[in-house]
Write a protein that holds these residues in place. Structure first.
Motif, PDB file in Angstrom:
ATOM      1  N   LYS A 166      -5.223 -12.512 -45.701  1.00 55.23           N
ATOM      2  CA  LYS A 166      -5.680 -11.141 -45.869  1.00 55.23           C
ATOM      3  C   LYS A 166      -6.185 -10.521 -44.564  1.00 55.23           C
ATOM      4  CE  LYS A 166      -6.763 -11.512 -50.778  1.00 55.23           C
ATOM      5  NZ  LYS A 166      -5.941 -12.723 -50.985  1.00 55.23           N
ATOM      6  N   GLU A 167      -6.484 -11.330 -43.581  1.00 57.60           N
ATOM      7  CA  GLU A 167      -6.938 -10.783 -42.307  1.00 57.60           C
ATOM      8  C   GLU A 167      -6.772 -11.825 -41.216  1.00 57.60           C
ATOM      9  OE1 GLU A 167     -11.011  -9.708 -42.578  1.00 57.60           O
ATOM     10  OE2 GLU A 167     -11.653 -11.671 -43.270  1.00 57.60           O
ATOM     11  N   LEU A 168      -6.746 -11.350 -39.995  1.00 59.18           N
ATOM     12  CA  LEU A 168      -6.738 -12.232 -38.842  1.00 59.18           C
ATOM     13  C   LEU A 168      -8.125 -12.215 -38.214  1.00 59.18           C
ATOM     14  CD1 LEU A 168      -3.335 -11.212 -37.223  1.00 59.18           C
ATOM     15  CD2 LEU A 168      -3.809 -13.225 -38.616  1.00 59.18           C
ATOM     16  N   PRO A 169      -8.691 -13.366 -37.910  1.00 57.02           N
ATOM     17  CA  PRO A 169     -10.055 -13.404 -37.368  1.00 57.02           C
ATOM     18  C   PRO A 169     -10.093 -12.852 -35.949  1.00 57.02           C
ATOM     19  CG  PRO A 169      -9.065 -15.575 -37.253  1.00 57.02           C
ATOM     20  CD  PRO A 169      -8.087 -14.711 -38.006  1.00 57.02           C
ATOM     21  N   PRO A 170     -11.249 -12.369 -35.500  1.00 53.56           N
ATOM     22  CA  PRO A 170     -11.368 -11.901 -34.110  1.00 53.56           C
ATOM     23  C   PRO A 170     -10.961 -12.956 -33.093  1.00 53.56           C
ATOM     24  CG  PRO A 170     -13.273 -11.202 -35.390  1.00 53.56           C
ATOM     25  CD  PRO A 170     -12.487 -12.118 -36.277  1.00 53.56           C
ATOM     26  N   SER A 171     -11.177 -14.233 -33.429  1.00 53.63           N
ATOM     27  CA  SER A 171     -10.835 -15.300 -32.483  1.00 53.63           C
ATOM     28  C   SER A 171      -9.333 -15.455 -32.300  1.00 53.63           C
ATOM     29  CB  SER A 171     -11.433 -16.632 -32.954  1.00 53.63           C
ATOM     30  OG  SER A 171     -10.848 -17.048 -34.187  1.00 53.63           O
ATOM     31  N   CYS A 196       4.036  -6.294 -46.035  1.00 48.12           N
ATOM     32  CA  CYS A 196       2.613  -6.426 -46.328  1.00 48.12           C
ATOM     33  C   CYS A 196       2.226  -5.417 -47.414  1.00 48.12           C
ATOM     34  CB  CYS A 196       1.783  -6.198 -45.073  1.00 48.12           C
ATOM     35  SG  CYS A 196       2.065  -7.457 -43.819  1.00 48.12           S
ATOM     36  N   LYS A 197       1.205  -5.753 -48.175  1.00 50.77           N
ATOM     37  CA  LYS A 197       0.794  -4.877 -49.270  1.00 50.77           C
ATOM     38  C   LYS A 197      -0.133  -3.762 -48.818  1.00 50.77           C
ATOM     39  CE  LYS A 197       1.350  -8.351 -52.893  1.00 50.77           C
ATOM     40  NZ  LYS A 197       0.683  -9.102 -53.983  1.00 50.77           N
ATOM     41  N   GLY A 198      -0.623  -3.858 -47.617  1.00 52.67           N
ATOM     42  CA  GLY A 198      -1.514  -2.814 -47.114  1.00 52.67           C
ATOM     43  C   GLY A 198      -1.834  -3.056 -45.655  1.00 52.67           C
ATOM     44  N   TRP A 199      -2.472  -2.074 -45.049  1.00 52.15           N
ATOM     45  CA  TRP A 199      -2.797  -2.175 -43.623  1.00 52.15           C
ATOM     46  C   TRP A 199      -4.074  -1.409 -43.371  1.00 52.15           C
ATOM     47  CZ3 TRP A 199       0.638  -3.903 -39.527  1.00 52.15           C
ATOM     48  CH2 TRP A 199       0.098  -3.744 -38.239  1.00 52.15           C
ATOM     49  N   GLN A 200      -4.932  -1.979 -42.567  1.00 56.08           N
ATOM     50  CA  GLN A 200      -6.150  -1.284 -42.175  1.00 56.08           C
ATOM     51  C   GLN A 200      -6.506  -1.687 -40.754  1.00 56.08           C
ATOM     52  OE1 GLN A 200      -9.550  -2.093 -44.645  1.00 56.08           O
ATOM     53  NE2 GLN A 200     -10.965  -0.962 -43.345  1.00 56.08           N
ATOM     54  N   TRP A 201      -6.496  -0.706 -39.854  1.00 58.66           N
ATOM     55  CA  TRP A 201      -7.024  -0.974 -38.515  1.00 58.66           C
ATOM     56  C   TRP A 201      -8.530  -1.212 -38.648  1.00 58.66           C
ATOM     57  CZ3 TRP A 201      -3.600  -1.800 -34.857  1.00 58.66           C
ATOM     58  CH2 TRP A 201      -2.375  -1.105 -34.842  1.00 58.66           C
ATOM     59  N   VAL A 202      -9.028  -2.273 -38.043  1.00 60.07           N
ATOM     60  CA  VAL A 202     -10.447  -2.611 -38.107  1.00 60.07           C
ATOM     61  C   VAL A 202     -11.045  -2.423 -36.722  1.00 60.07           C
ATOM     62  CG1 VAL A 202     -12.135  -4.412 -38.597  1.00 60.07           C
ATOM     63  CG2 VAL A 202     -10.040  -4.249 -39.963  1.00 60.07           C
ATOM     64  N   LYS A 203     -12.184  -1.747 -36.666  1.00 60.51           N
ATOM     65  CA  LYS A 203     -12.840  -1.518 -35.380  1.00 60.51           C
ATOM     66  C   LYS A 203     -13.275  -2.841 -34.756  1.00 60.51           C
ATOM     67  CE  LYS A 203     -14.505   3.119 -36.482  1.00 60.51           C
ATOM     68  NZ  LYS A 203     -15.676   3.984 -36.706  1.00 60.51           N
ATOM     69  N   SER A 204     -13.150  -2.903 -33.448  1.00 56.64           N
ATOM     70  CA  SER A 204     -13.547  -4.101 -32.727  1.00 56.64           C
ATOM     71  C   SER A 204     -15.066  -4.244 -32.739  1.00 56.64           C
ATOM     72  CB  SER A 204     -13.044  -4.030 -31.278  1.00 56.64           C
ATOM     73  OG  SER A 204     -11.648  -3.853 -31.259  1.00 56.64           O
ATOM     74  N   GLU A 205     -15.517  -5.484 -32.510  1.00 60.00           N
ATOM     75  CA  GLU A 205     -16.948  -5.750 -32.550  1.00 60.00           C
ATOM     76  C   GLU A 205     -17.693  -5.098 -31.392  1.00 60.00           C
ATOM     77  OE1 GLU A 205     -17.423  -9.937 -32.667  1.00 60.00           O
ATOM     78  OE2 GLU A 205     -16.782 -10.132 -34.758  1.00 60.00           O
ATOM     79  N   ASP A 206     -16.979  -4.780 -30.311  1.00 60.04           N
ATOM     80  CA  ASP A 206     -17.661  -4.271 -29.117  1.00 60.04           C
ATOM     81  C   ASP A 206     -17.866  -2.765 -29.138  1.00 60.04           C
ATOM     82  OD1 ASP A 206     -15.040  -3.618 -28.906  1.00 60.04           O
ATOM     83  OD2 ASP A 206     -14.758  -4.386 -26.865  1.00 60.04           O
ATOM     84  N   GLY A 207     -17.589  -2.129 -30.287  1.00 64.43           N
ATOM     85  CA  GLY A 207     -17.861  -0.698 -30.373  1.00 64.43           C
ATOM     86  C   GLY A 207     -16.786   0.043 -31.119  1.00 64.43           C
ATOM     87  N   GLU A 208     -16.970   1.348 -31.207  1.00 63.45           N
ATOM     88  CA  GLU A 208     -16.022   2.171 -31.935  1.00 63.45           C
ATOM     89  C   GLU A 208     -14.722   2.302 -31.162  1.00 63.45           C
ATOM     90  OE1 GLU A 208     -17.674   5.903 -32.947  1.00 63.45           O
ATOM     91  OE2 GLU A 208     -19.267   5.066 -34.178  1.00 63.45           O
TER      92      GLU A 208
END
Length: 249
Positions: free
Chosen positions: A88-93, A130-142
């Motif tokens: 369901k997601e790829l980790p930041p690492s 894929c069933k859906g997509w969501q860009w996720v903001k990075s941890e270092d800011g917007e």
């Protein structure tokens, strides 16, 4: 596995009863190939710190819902294919795979950190079914346009991924240097004006996007545009397409 430190290749391919893998596999300092493809009952995979690893095979593990954490920089994996996974997601690492050049995903849902598009060597990025997509903001800011690091991705494809208009958010602009963009069989209604900022884009394909109504602009260097079976296009967008074609003669 810690007693087998000289192994360069380990394969569990199609071990259909395998449920888990011992964490020691993630610290084998000479390992080059790790194959768990087709382990249909595998539910978890330990963290990996394998700087020598060149090939990782996890496709068709139909119960593996999480990609393993990557504990340190791993620069030898050039190609990674994740096919038919419920991830369901790829980790930041994931960004520790610093040598990755070609990424192919076929997963249930992709929650993708925008910064993955700026991995230092990523050139070819393909997502399918894929069933859906969501860009996720990075941890270092917007993720705002002014603070973005340009992506090196040259070829981007998202086919039949249920993309809607939210896909064209700030995260999308990190792909502004692509030369080929394939967005076939998706659900967005508008091709946004920001597409004009894709100054290197030569090929754009939005065929079979049956909800697409409006095209708000074209990239300046576009050579090939496909919109086959886009049955909802407005008359104004059709006129814009016709004028674009006529201006090329």
């Amino acid at each position: 596995m810690s007693d087998l430190g000289n192994l360069e290749e380990v394969s569990f391919k199609e071990c259909e009863s395998l449920v888990s893998v011992h964490e020691s596999i993630g610290f084998m300092s000479k390992l080059k190939i790790l194959n768990a493809e087709g382990c249909i009952k595998l539910m978890s995979f330990p963290p990996l710190n394998l700087p020598t690893l060149e090939r990782l095979e996890l496709s068709y593990c139909s119960n593996l819902e999480k990609f393993p954490e990557i504990l340190g920089k791993m620069g030898n994996i050039r190609v990674l294919e994740l096919e038919e996974l419920p991830i369901k997601e790829l980790p930041p690492s994931f960004q520790n795979l610093i040598g990755l050049e070609d990424l192919t995903l076929s997963c249930e849902i992709v929650h993708l950190p925008s910064s993955i598009a700026t991995m230092p060597n990523l050139f070819d990025f393909s997502v399918t079914n894929c069933k859906g997509w969501q860009w996720v903001k990075s941890e270092d800011g917007e993720d705002n346009v002014g603070s973005m690091v340009p992506s090196k991705v040259d070829w981007f494809s998202a086919l039949s991924c249920n993309l809607d208009d939210e896909f064209f958010s700030a995260g999308f602009m990190q792909l502004a240097h692509v030369r080929s963009l394939f967005l076939r069989e998706n659900n967005f209604k508008h091709l946004p004006e920001c597409i004009k900022e894709f100054h290197n884009l030569c090929t754009l394909d939005v065929s079979h996007c049956k909800h697409l109504q409006e095209i708000r602009g074209f990239p300046p260097k576009l050579e090939l545009f496909k919109a086959i079976n886009c049955i909802s296009l407005t008359s104004s967008s059709l006129s814009m397409l016709l004028n674009k074609v006529l201006s090329c003669f």
